[in-house]
Enzyme design. Structure first.
Site, PDB file in Angstrom:
ATOM      1  CB  THR A 144      -0.904   0.023   1.255  1.00 41.06           C
ATOM      2  OG1 THR A 144      -1.931  -0.956   1.128  1.00 41.06           O
ATOM      3  CG2 THR A 144      -1.588   1.358   1.448  1.00 41.06           C
ATOM      4  CG  ASP A 166      -2.128   2.116  -3.299  1.00 41.69           C
ATOM      5  OD1 ASP A 166      -2.201   2.326  -2.075  1.00 41.69           O
ATOM      6  OD2 ASP A 166      -1.918   0.983  -3.775  1.00 41.69           O
ATOM      7  NE  ARG A 226      -1.359  -3.246  -7.940  1.00 39.91           N
ATOM      8  CZ  ARG A 226      -0.340  -3.311  -8.802  1.00 39.91           C
ATOM      9  NH1 ARG A 226       0.867  -3.643  -8.375  1.00 39.91           N
ATOM     10  NH2 ARG A 226      -0.528  -3.009 -10.068  1.00 39.91           N
ATOM     11  CE  LYS A 240      -4.997  -0.014  -0.906  1.00 39.01           C
ATOM     12  NZ  LYS A 240      -3.579  -0.208  -1.257  1.00 39.01           N
ATOM     13  N   GLY A 275      -2.221  -2.173   5.630  1.00 36.86           N
ATOM     14  CA  GLY A 275      -2.133  -3.385   6.443  1.00 36.86           C
ATOM     15  C   GLY A 275      -3.152  -4.423   6.009  1.00 36.86           C
ATOM     16  CB  SER A 295       4.997  -1.828   0.694  1.00 43.26           C
ATOM     17  OG  SER A 295       3.942  -1.637  -0.233  1.00 43.26           O
ATOM     18  CG  ASP A 309       5.474  -0.821  -3.217  1.00 42.45           C
ATOM     19  OD1 ASP A 309       6.248  -1.775  -3.043  1.00 42.45           O
ATOM     20  OD2 ASP A 309       4.363  -0.728  -2.668  1.00 42.45           O
ATOM     21  CB  SER A 368       1.629   0.897  -4.282  1.00 48.03           C
ATOM     22  OG  SER A 368       2.077   0.752  -2.958  1.00 48.03           O
TER      23      SER A 368
END
Length: 278
Positions: free
Chosen positions: A48, A64, A66, A80, A94, A176, A213, A216
């Protein structure tokens, strides 16, 4: 009765109080893994990028979209950004189920508090309740939150870790992809940003997480919170839109073999009894 052995000299006292890591069970664990095919539980990586900035009279959050399930993308456009109160929102990283239930629990508690006191809930109240709850579970509730809101004392931005520790910051990132997002915020954040500049900054930070990343991806969601309330801008940016779509081609008849075929004669009953015949 168990006899207690007294240490003979200072070396035995020192040895008994050394502490440190014990390797006594390493051979047992290796034997279980080899002979009984028992593997220790492994942590599943979650991905995330979420961030937030505090402005003069507002707070802007972004995330984001995903959702991952190990190495797979479970949802390309999940949400999110979570509602807690009219003036308080948070972005979560998380475990999806933990985030959903924890934020819904806080939303319920804040609404009950608002009805009981007749006043708007303060941001520090939510932070204290979340911190106390997460600390009680010692990190097993996987909630990493960037929480922002505007109350009677002004705008506030907090960072809440899964173990219950909190920070109050002018800008922050989690997840992340937080390193890529933080590089943007640290280089371009200013205290005198306008709301539009804040939206552009957090969107740029989330794009950095999306492109750098693997955990994400998807689109950019933004939430603007002012003294009048919060507004979620769903899919404010879509940096990964598909330019070319594969043409649909149906499977020809006969691709899947038919093993059995039954033809049933159906009838419509208006009234009366029906006798079924074989």
């Amino acid at each position: 009765m168990v006899a207690v052995r007294e240490p003979e000299d200072y070396l035995e006292v020192l040895q008994s109080q050394r502490g440190g890591f014990s390797f006594e069970l390493c051979k047992r664990n290796a034997h279980l893994a080899k002979q009984a095919s028992i593997r220790p539980p492994a942590a599943m990586k979650s991905g995330t990028t979420i961030c937030g900035v505090q402005l003069k009279d507002a707070v802007v959050l972004a995330a984001d979209t995903r959702a991952t399930e190990g190495p797979m993308v479970a949802d390309k456009n999940c949400e999110k950004l979570h509602y807690i109160a009219n003036n308080i929102f948070c972005a979560g990283a998380g475990t999806a189920a933990d985030l959903e239930h924890t934020t819904q629990l806080m939303e319920s508690q804040m609404e009950l508090l608002r009805l009981a006191t007749g006043t708007q809930p303060r941001v520090c109240t939510v932070v204290r309740r979340l911190s106390t709850m997460l600390f009680k579970y010692q990190g097993y509730v996987g909630c990493a939150l960037v929480l922002g809101g505007v109350d009677v004392t002004g705008p506030h931005l907090y960072q809440i870790y899964p173990h219950g520790s909190t920070d109050m910051l002018p800008f922050t990132t989690m997840g992340s992809g937080s390193l890529a997002a933080m590089s943007i915020l640290e280089s371009e954040y200013r205290e005198d940003l306008t709301v539009e500049e804040g939206k552009a900054l957090v969107a740029k930070a989330i794009r950095a997480g999306i492109f750098n990343d693997l955990g994400s991806g998807g689109n950019v969601d933004v939430c603007v919170i002012t003294k009048d309330g919060g507004t979620i801008l769903r899919n404010m940016e879509k940096p990964n839109e598909r330019k070319f779509k594969a043409q649909y081609k149906g499977f020809p008849k006969g691709t899947t073999p038919v093993l059995k075929e039954d033809i049933l004669k159906l009838c419509t009953v208006e009234s009366g009894d029906v006798t079924m015949s074989g």
